[in-house]
Enzyme design. Structure first.
Site, PDB file in Angstrom:
ATOM      1  N   HIS A 107       0.865  -1.182   0.000  1.00  0.00           N
ATOM      2  CA  HIS A 107       0.000   0.000   0.000  1.00  0.00           C
ATOM      3  C   HIS A 107       0.896   1.225   0.000  1.00  0.00           C
ATOM      4  O   HIS A 107       1.748   1.395   0.870  1.00  0.00           O
ATOM      5  CB  HIS A 107      -0.917   0.026   1.228  1.00  0.00           C
ATOM      6  CG  HIS A 107      -1.882   1.181   1.209  1.00  0.00           C
ATOM      7  ND1 HIS A 107      -3.136   1.083   0.637  1.00  0.00           N
ATOM      8  CD2 HIS A 107      -1.759   2.465   1.649  1.00  0.00           C
ATOM      9  CE1 HIS A 107      -3.747   2.255   0.736  1.00  0.00           C
ATOM     10  NE2 HIS A 107      -2.929   3.109   1.352  1.00  0.00           N
ATOM     11  N   CYS A 108       0.705   2.085  -0.993  1.00  0.00           N
ATOM     12  CA  CYS A 108       1.575   3.256  -1.183  1.00  0.00           C
ATOM     13  C   CYS A 108       0.833   4.523  -0.764  1.00  0.00           C
ATOM     14  O   CYS A 108      -0.187   4.889  -1.373  1.00  0.00           O
ATOM     15  CB  CYS A 108       2.000   3.352  -2.651  1.00  0.00           C
ATOM     16  SG  CYS A 108       3.082   4.756  -3.001  1.00  0.00           S
ATOM     17  N   ILE A 109       1.352   5.206   0.254  1.00  0.00           N
ATOM     18  CA  ILE A 109       0.690   6.435   0.713  1.00  0.00           C
ATOM     19  C   ILE A 109       0.810   7.548  -0.323  1.00  0.00           C
ATOM     20  O   ILE A 109      -0.011   8.470  -0.348  1.00  0.00           O
ATOM     21  CB  ILE A 109       1.267   6.920   2.058  1.00  0.00           C
ATOM     22  CG1 ILE A 109       2.760   7.286   1.915  1.00  0.00           C
ATOM     23  CG2 ILE A 109       1.071   5.874   3.138  1.00  0.00           C
ATOM     24  CD1 ILE A 109       3.313   8.016   3.124  1.00  0.00           C
TER      25      ILE A 109
END
Length: 256
Positions: free
Chosen positions: A125-127
């Site tokens: 999961h990439c902020i």
């Protein structure tokens, strides 16, 4: 499949950084070095604008494209003996079930605690895109990183040392994902593989990543069969994300 996007501070920071780098490179450094009205200035401005546009476009697609959802109708085919379930951190071919989503998980799918759902071939999961990187948008994310590195290096040559930290950080990220693609691994599978390798060595076995089908085949699995389309943020070749070719497929057909 597109998804709804709400306000995100990290996305705002990235967009503002892209805008700042673009305008400072065009109107400060290229104009200062060559002059925007000169032939070299126009050429450099056009080339950098094209790279910056592709960076921004790929970034937008990575944000808006859904990473890949497990269909509500998905059920593993337990009667198909050739359809093995390869869970890297487990020894056997046990069926994978998500207690949080209350449904079976296909191979390489994982539950994201941020998105609160299972994601097909989840990498992480990439902020910075406020989204998971998974089966549907992994190539787009990788292409964005490629264009971002090119843009930073291009601007670095023109502007000097201003972009060194950003170029190094993006270069490391690009190198990491090139390594993962060549191995046909996700970030999650890399960490799971470290433990699987340790367990295999402890028992006197040699661990092999089940989805590694060769460097070129691994590349085409992610980027597509046509080399000319590798730098395009498209994902028409990826399939359903419910089944993946493994290194054992050839062995199974040979034995049959």
């Amino acid at each position: 499949m597109k998804r709804r996007v709400s306000f995100s501070l990290p996305i705002t920071v990235v967009v503002l950084a892209i805008i700042y780098i673009y305008f400072s490179t065009i109107f400060v450094f290229i104009d200062g070095w060559f002059g925007l009205m000169s032939s070299p200035g126009i050429l450099n401005a056009v080339v950098f604008t094209a790279v910056a546009f592709m960076s921004l476009f790929s970034y937008a697609v990575a944000i808006l494209m859904d990473a890949g959802r497990v269909p509500s109708t998905f059920m593993p085919d337990i009667e198909d003996s050739s359809n093995q379930v390869h869970e890297i951190k487990r020894k056997g071919g046990d069926l994978r079930y998500c207690q949080k989503c209350s449904h079976f998980k296909p191979p390489r799918a994982h539950h994201c605690r941020v998105c609160k759902r299972c994601v097909l071939r989840m990498d992480h999961h990439c902020i910075w895109i406020s989204n998971c990187v998974g089966h549907a948008n992994y190539k787009v994310f990788f292409v964005f990183v490629v264009y971002a590195v090119i843009a930073c290096i291009y601007s670095l040559v023109i502007s000097g040392l201003l972009l060194v930290p950003l170029s190094v950080a993006l270069g490391v990220l690009l190198g990491w994902h090139v390594y993962l693609i060549l191995q046909n691994k996700t970030t999650i599978e890399f960490h799971e593989g470290v433990r699987a390798m340790w367990l295999a060595e402890k028992e006197g076995h040699v661990y092999k990543h089940p989805y590694d089908v060769g460097a070129y085949e691994n590349l085409t699995t992610v980027l597509g069969p046509s080399i000319s389309c590798w730098v395009c943020p498209t994902s028409g070749h990826i399939g359903s994300g419910l089944h993946f070719r493994t290194a054992y497929d050839g062995m199974s057909s040979a034995s049959v």
